[in-house]
Write an enzyme that holds these catalytic residues in place. Sequence first.
Site, PDB file in Angstrom:
ATOM      1  N   GLU A 210       0.824  -1.206   0.000  1.00 22.56           N
ATOM      2  CA  GLU A 210       0.000   0.000   0.000  1.00 22.56           C
ATOM      3  C   GLU A 210       0.859   1.256   0.000  1.00 22.56           C
ATOM      4  O   GLU A 210       0.406   2.341   0.375  1.00 22.56           O
ATOM      5  CB  GLU A 210      -0.968  -0.021   1.186  1.00 22.56           C
ATOM      6  CG  GLU A 210      -1.888  -1.235   1.103  1.00 22.56           C
ATOM      7  CD  GLU A 210      -3.108  -1.164   2.012  1.00 22.56           C
ATOM      8  OE1 GLU A 210      -3.308  -0.156   2.694  1.00 22.56           O
ATOM      9  OE2 GLU A 210      -3.862  -2.147   2.010  1.00 22.56           O
ATOM     10  N   LYS A 344     -15.680  -2.684   1.955  1.00 21.03           N
ATOM     11  CA  LYS A 344     -14.930  -2.891   0.708  1.00 21.03           C
ATOM     12  C   LYS A 344     -15.918  -3.499  -0.273  1.00 21.03           C
ATOM     13  O   LYS A 344     -16.368  -4.639  -0.079  1.00 21.03           O
ATOM     14  CB  LYS A 344     -13.795  -3.888   0.935  1.00 21.03           C
ATOM     15  CG  LYS A 344     -12.656  -3.406   1.835  1.00 21.03           C
ATOM     16  CD  LYS A 344     -11.802  -4.600   2.223  1.00 21.03           C
ATOM     17  CE  LYS A 344     -10.465  -4.208   2.827  1.00 21.03           C
ATOM     18  NZ  LYS A 344      -9.808  -5.384   3.451  1.00 21.03           N
TER      19      LYS A 344
END
Length: 430
Positions: A210, A344
């Site tokens: 990330e 998500k």
Amino acid sequence: MSEITAVKGREILDSRGYPTVEVEVTLASGHTGRMLVPSGVSTGKWEAHELRDGDASRYGGRGVRKAVANVNGELAEAVIGLAADNQAFLDRRMIDLDATAQKSRLGANAILGISFAVARAAAAEAGKPFYRYLADAYRIEGDLRIPLPMVNVMSGGLHAGGKLDVQDYMVVPVGASSYPEALEQVSAVWQATRVVLNASGYEAFLVADEGGLGPALNSNEEGLEILCRSVEQAGLKPGSDIAIALDVASTHFYDPTSNEYVLGADGSRLTSEGMIDRLEKWVSSYPIVSIEDGLAEDDWEGWRRLTERLGERIQVLGDDLFTTNGERIQRGIDLNAANAVLVKSNQIGTLMETVEAIRLAKFAGFRTVISARSGETEDDVLADLAVGLRGGQIKIGSLTRSSRLSKYNRLLRIDEELGGAFEGGKVIGG
Ligand code: PGA
Ligand code: ZN
């Protein structure tokens, strides 16, 4: 609103260089919408199924040609001719066509791509930015605001090569009065972390999925120490300016045969109760405001006790626990097993079910954090989704790499359009 006239899927690459699905939808009016589907590695067992080819001769089996063929074939056939603004009908049709519990026949990656691409085409035809279209279509309560970000600084677990068990060490700019100021402060902390790590003898390379640093620290607590020192080094106050959020992602170091949490970096094997004690110790020693997946995805009784012990002090956030799944969120509400839901959309597979998950959480007084995956793309849809559905908080990753910055930067533009409207630390009790 006109109907869907064409659906086109293709295989593209994500931020890890792995294949993922892209979908383009065209309406009779000529308006188009596109969606680039994200992909996780630290996935929950209860997530909707991401269909991959499994043919090792291409991308080590990670190809998505089967999912793309489903987009261009069966799914396209089923949705062409439907109105673009009846999301519930569209999504239901795809769910019924798939006819499996976890969308494993046609693939959640195929279905999600169409679901979002159609909504974006509808927004284009309505002449609205996507966040505004979502806000008008779903009318979730509250003003449109830029969500409070939890920003990755250091990574461990499955997202980095180091030895840390905790997956995400994040900072939350709880004291910032505007979104641009929040980014400025987090950036200062990020730069300071590299200095602090180097001064402590660690190599501060960008290695994590990330965009965060992946130092080989000696213990999980050392990561918390380093974060606090970095905040101070940046001239800010830990706690009142910048707080800490963790994604422990503990499902991935839980050993189901012995029922123990195996913290390799700390040399500990802990029972569920021992793990809660450990988290409580961290919360008492550091300015932590949120802990995600502090316990494993099926340790419901542990989650209930965790929330009983820490739920008044911090945000107890379920990711693998809930997988954006309405039934699991409802169970969490009934059991008091958390107080916040990580959202998500690719964990569940359609826009409609994502909206339902958010509504369910909010109705029960749970907070929501709208989240990216570790495998992302240049698509900035997450920013619009978080603003338009009043997410309150957002989790995108680090302040590096365009797959992350596309969303942070999109939020800057939306902030400007809204005349400066930042959620601020109050959403998380700051
Ligand atoms: P993933 O990780 O996208 O690899 O699942 C993100 C998270 O655990 O929050
Ligand atoms: Zn997580």
